[in-house]
Design an enzyme around this catalytic site. Sequence first.
Site, short mmCIF file in Angstrom:
data_model
loop_
_atom_site.label_atom_id
_atom_site.label_comp_id
_atom_site.label_asym_id
_atom_site.label_seq_id
_atom_site.Cartn_x
_atom_site.Cartn_y
_atom_site.Cartn_z
N GLU A 14 -8.67 2.07 6.17
CA GLU A 14 -7.80 1.12 5.46
C GLU A 14 -8.52 0.34 4.36
OE1 GLU A 14 -4.29 -0.29 7.82
OE2 GLU A 14 -5.95 -0.88 9.10
N HIS A 56 -9.08 -8.20 6.40
CA HIS A 56 -7.90 -7.61 7.04
C HIS A 56 -8.10 -7.75 8.54
CE1 HIS A 56 -4.81 -5.09 8.53
NE2 HIS A 56 -5.62 -4.14 8.94
N HIS A 94 1.44 -5.17 12.40
CA HIS A 94 0.10 -4.73 12.09
C HIS A 94 -0.90 -5.89 12.04
CE1 HIS A 94 -2.46 -1.90 9.34
NE2 HIS A 94 -3.22 -2.73 10.03
#
Lengths: 238, 238, 238, 238
Positions: C77, C96, C166
């Site tokens: 990612e 993230h 997520h």
Amino acid sequence: MSKLTDLIEDLVTANRILATQGIVDSFGHVSIRHPDNPKRYLLSRSRAPERVETADIMEFTLEGEAVDAKGRKPYLERFIHGAAYEMRPEVMSVIHNHSPGVIPFGVTGRKMRPIMHMCATIGHEVPIWDQHSKFGDTNLLVESMAMGRDLAKKLGKGRTALMRGHGAVVVGADLRATVYTAVYLELNAKLQMQAEAMGKVKFLTKGEAQKVAATTTPPNVNRAWENWCRKAERPYRE
Amino acid sequence: MSKLTDLIEDLVTANRILATQGIVDSFGHVSIRHPDNPKRYLLSRSRAPERVETADIMEFTLEGEAVDAKGRKPYLERFIHGAAYEMRPEVMSVIHNHSPGVIPFGVTGRKMRPIMHMCATIGHEVPIWDQHSKFGDTNLLVESMAMGRDLAKKLGKGRTALMRGHGAVVVGADLRATVYTAVYLELNAKLQMQAEAMGKVKFLTKGEAQKVAATTTPPNVNRAWENWCRKAERPYRE
Amino acid sequence: MSKLTDLIEDLVTANRILATQGIVDSFGHVSIRHPDNPKRYLLSRSRAPERVETADIMEFTLEGEAVDAKGRKPYLERFIHGAAYEMRPEVMSVIHNHSPGVIPFGVTGRKMRPIMHMCATIGHEVPIWDQHSKFGDTNLLVESMAMGRDLAKKLGKGRTALMRGHGAVVVGADLRATVYTAVYLELNAKLQMQAEAMGKVKFLTKGEAQKVAATTTPPNVNRAWENWCRKAERPYRE
Amino acid sequence: MSKLTDLIEDLVTANRILATQGIVDSFGHVSIRHPDNPKRYLLSRSRAPERVETADIMEFTLEGEAVDAKGRKPYLERFIHGAAYEMRPEVMSVIHNHSPGVIPFGVTGRKMRPIMHMCATIGHEVPIWDQHSKFGDTNLLVESMAMGRDLAKKLGKGRTALMRGHGAVVVGADLRATVYTAVYLELNAKLQMQAEAMGKVKFLTKGEAQKVAATTTPPNVNRAWENWCRKAERPYRE
């Protein structure tokens, strides 16, 4: 005599376990009935459970008189212990604690019931004792035999009782099993709070609770005890 | 002088305890009034409480002027302390913290009240100060005596006050007792949130709260203090 | 060059801090823009943040090509990072993460807003990106620049955005300040959940949030950073 | 043979990881199918998972007979494992646990569904097995193959099933992936509870859940496994 020494070491261990498992913070206490004299019990001097050492263990009459204080200051609320031993000859261990989960039940009057098999030993429905009902405005401490006896009466034949705005009392036929019940009383509180916020709960039936409680034998309790000893950095004795 | 040295060590310990007990994270602070000069107070330089050392402790006038800064940078919000000492001659210690439980009460206007005996010292009902009411849009920091005095006014004669969107202030006649109140203010918040979600709560009556608070004597507070010292890896001094 | 070495050490430290503060578990990642080349960024190879070491730090083009992989496997990612650096020239660090508090907001569409002063840097209202809207059924991973750019667009000029089912993305003009925002985004989530269950919340006004955010200067962030370094067992560099 | 030795070490590690990650307390267990004989499985003697050592690992027939007990006492509930291996030839590992989050779902009948990408491997909807439906009042323990088979039937082709008032069972094609699923089943429970209290939840679609589950490959699981090994103070083997 060696039995007494072992039991006292277990009592010190129980103090440390109750602290490391989050069942007591700096307050709360655990006792055992004297193995050789049912009219006596053993309890630490006034000290945080996580700090209790062998030399802190004192002997008391059921009325709460120290047999040989040697300058050690007892817990104010020792009457919780004596009154339970007095009323319940089969009880060999008593815990008084304020673990966080039990408080919301005590102050709202919501009845705690066993929600999972590990928690069956708390009993089918946990009674709530409100010191205010009989004694009016007090400092909420159980500082006399009269108060201790009133609490023991509410406990009845059960294993656990909540004390409104204060905590809980847990009794058992064996020190380790009593610690086990105190640990899972707290878990039950947390889980019941969450489950009842989600919907209608199917608690253990009376039959299930009785059958599970019957499986809470020494080998089973010792599986947890060994583990808790290691976490509390105490030796494990089978 | 040895008394001052001892008190400063206690103040360092208080910083570490508040951190290990989860009452402050990297922010928040605790002070004591100077034992020899009521017009002065002692407070760490701007540093996370868990890192505070003896050499970090600075002396301030009640207005927040550093007496001998030696290059050390003070906390911006020291005025919370000075204003409380100014208005309340009997106050000997002040804590400003943002423990997580107090925030939801401050921002919803829900009044906190003592739910269990350990929490009686928070007072019968905890007032909420909203900096916005008098000062409009600010950075929410108490960075002047005017703001500190407005907060002290809201605190009134009490032991605790919440600050909307910010945290709380706790005061006491003694450093250790003030730490004790801050620890149990947080527990009260957590338990009251859970209990009020379950139903109507029977809080401590005014009479009960007063009687319990009267039992929060040095021997009682020290039972917790000894335990907290060990957990914070600081020496315990009776 | 020494600046780069220092920054890489800070990046390793940031990985460890995010793990010890509970902002990432075994997944999630943090990057910095290359200090000497704005078209490049630095990010660990695919490894749990708590385990990241200096030799794990790789260099990438904004499109996510490894400059000199040396056999190291990158995070799938990484496009989250490159797309944010591409769209926002002033952004110097990107995180993230999937800290638990942000998930319930993302999946219910409830907007997060700053509830206390420490949390002002999350922005006035946190946008929610749902990968499904544009890309339909996916594995929910941001595995292309197209996806990364769509997320960056949702982030807009802000500091934080949630990703439905997520996690979140957090950006900032400085590595330490970005870690700070990620830590307090999680706290905000937890507190907002509790507060909104209690009643109507008075969030920080827009003016308050801006004024507080302006006080989140390096000395302030470093007060936390020093403390977090110690907890993560990493050296602290001012 | 060296493969068997490695697997047994992994099984010991799995026990420690499940304990340090809070998926089991002093109870619960994890097994693997014997790599050389699909009619056998390997499981610790009756001991708290955090204490399990290599010498505790026993071999059982699918019916739960110890192959060479050497005086070691098995878990009462080993039939959960044997019945799952019997019905599901592709299953290579089984976990039985009572992590706190799963209990409220089991007792209220609320269906758990994957709320975030990490949790996709729990399956689209987690079935709930109530031992009472077929067996009436029991001690809630799965102490026969008949009970184990009834539970395995409820599990069906899935990866997870809840057991009302008791816990959960998790199966997988690989020990590490099964531990991974058990860890994220607990996280899903916690997050779903919070999210559903806030509003309508957009769960992973069936398509998303399948696509994410397909990305849960050994390299991915190993990223967590390396980290968990270190936290459990066990060596990591790739």
